[in-house]
Scaffold this active site. Structure first.
Site, PDB file in Angstrom:
ATOM      1  N   LEU A 129      38.584 -12.713 -34.253  1.00  0.00           N
ATOM      2  CA  LEU A 129      37.918 -11.568 -34.868  1.00  0.00           C
ATOM      3  C   LEU A 129      38.933 -10.511 -35.277  1.00  0.00           C
ATOM      4  O   LEU A 129      39.809 -10.156 -34.480  1.00  0.00           O
ATOM      5  CB  LEU A 129      36.920 -10.962 -33.870  1.00  0.00           C
ATOM      6  CG  LEU A 129      36.363  -9.572 -34.205  1.00  0.00           C
ATOM      7  CD1 LEU A 129      35.514  -9.607 -35.466  1.00  0.00           C
ATOM      8  CD2 LEU A 129      35.567  -9.009 -33.024  1.00  0.00           C
ATOM      9  N   SER A 130      38.811  -9.995 -36.490  1.00  0.00           N
ATOM     10  CA  SER A 130      39.596  -8.856 -36.954  1.00  0.00           C
ATOM     11  C   SER A 130      41.098  -9.170 -36.874  1.00  0.00           C
ATOM     12  O   SER A 130      41.566 -10.082 -37.556  1.00  0.00           O
ATOM     13  CB  SER A 130      39.207  -7.612 -36.148  1.00  0.00           C
ATOM     14  OG  SER A 130      39.736  -6.447 -36.714  1.00  0.00           O
ATOM     15  N   ALA A 131      41.855  -8.454 -36.035  1.00  0.00           N
ATOM     16  CA  ALA A 131      43.270  -8.797 -35.885  1.00  0.00           C
ATOM     17  C   ALA A 131      43.429 -10.223 -35.385  1.00  0.00           C
ATOM     18  O   ALA A 131      44.379 -10.923 -35.754  1.00  0.00           O
ATOM     19  CB  ALA A 131      43.953  -7.824 -34.934  1.00  0.00           C
TER      20      ALA A 131
END
Length: 308
Positions: A129-131
């Site tokens: 997720l995300s980073a």
């Protein structure tokens, strides 16, 4: 006197130390279901900024799915000494190059998990997720020989940024390159590797203002170019009410897919519950939108044990 056999301890998330030289100074956590047979897959799942390994593993639904579908779950954890917000450093060349930094640490975790559980090295998958999603892109490019497929959730293309300042521009509004320019970044990261290439599933909320939704399109352009297939969908439909697109090769094999979660902000799509397609626990950046990304990834990757 009656001898009472000790009760077998239930599987739990546990830390694994000494998994390699660990040049990225990450921590390795692992969930291995009790009685896991040899030859099963491995999934690497990476948390987003401000999160930790155990919280993401449970919140996104990966722990329950590892138990349900019988695979090894590897949960890398970033430390604040490496990044004050505990983001994986997907934008630092020293952490994203094969054999270096955080990318190498995660590759060492995979090798340790395979050795410990007798897992199938041809069935290793990575998501985040995300980073963690951006680092998924990194690993798919830097280690395409290690990963059969990836799932990028609210993430970014490989090679979008090479500094923390540039990273914010990539996140929002995003960077617009040609498919060939994006593909070249993967080919450069992969070195002498000529294929086969990992499959890719991309999940993004249309109302994500942290990592702009435009990044989904750039990821599609990057990986359809790498696979040498058109960047227009072979098929579109809706799943759980959300637009879904599939990009296939000439044999009909799905190589890239996208899920556009209408109206969702920045986070991991989950669907808490006990039904077959449900998973996850609602929390910060774990958004109940009636579709569980982790479950659908297990389907895309055929992680369920075959009957008999």
């Amino acid at each position: 006197m009656l001898a009472v056999a000790p009760t077998a301890s239930a599987a739990e998330i546990r830390e694994v130390t000494g998994f390699g030289t660990n040049p990225g100074a990450l921590r390795m956590f692992e969930y291995v279901p009790d009685g896991l047979p040899q030859g099963r897959p491995v999934v690497v799942a990476m948390h987003g900024c401000t999160q930790n390994a155990a919280g993401y593993g449970a919140g996104a639904g990966w722990v329950e799915l590892a138990e349900r579908s019988a695979f090894t779950l590897v949960l890398p954890q970033q430390e604040s000494v490496n990044n004050i917000s505990r983001c994986f450093n997907w934008f630092q060349p020293g952490d994203t190059t094969r054999g270096q930094g955080e990318a190498a640490s995660i590759a060492q975790m995979v090798q340790r998990a395979i050795a410990d559980t007798g897992a199938d090295p041809s069935r290793v998958y990575v998501t985040g997720l995300s980073a963690g999603g951006a680092m998924t892109s990194v690993l798919l490019g830097a280690y395409p020989d290690m990963f059969a497929g990836g799932g990028v959730v609210a993430g970014l293309p490989l090679g979008c940024a090479a500094s923390s300042l540039e990273a914010f521009t990539c996140m929002n509004p995003g960077k617009n390159l040609t498919p060939a320019q994006w593909g070249d970044k993967v080919r450069a990261a992969a070195g002498s590797h000529q294929g086969p290439w990992p499959t890719l599933s991309v999940w993004h909320g249309t109302a994500d203002y942290t990592v702009a939704y435009a990044n989904q399109r750039e990821l599609v352009e990057q990986w359809t170019n790498v696979h040498g297939i058109p960047d227009t969908p072979s098929a579109t439909d809706t799943i759980a009410g959300y637009p879904h697109a599939v990009y296939r090769d000439s044999t009909g094999r799905p190589l890239v897919e996208t899920f556009s979660i209408t109206g969702m902000g920045h986070g991991q799509p989950i669907d808490p519950g006990t039904a077959d397609q449900q998973c996850g626990q609602a929390g910060a950046y774990q958004l109940d939108v009636n579709i569980c990304a982790a479950w659908h990834l297990t389907q895309s990757w055929s992680l369920q044990p075959t009957a008999g």
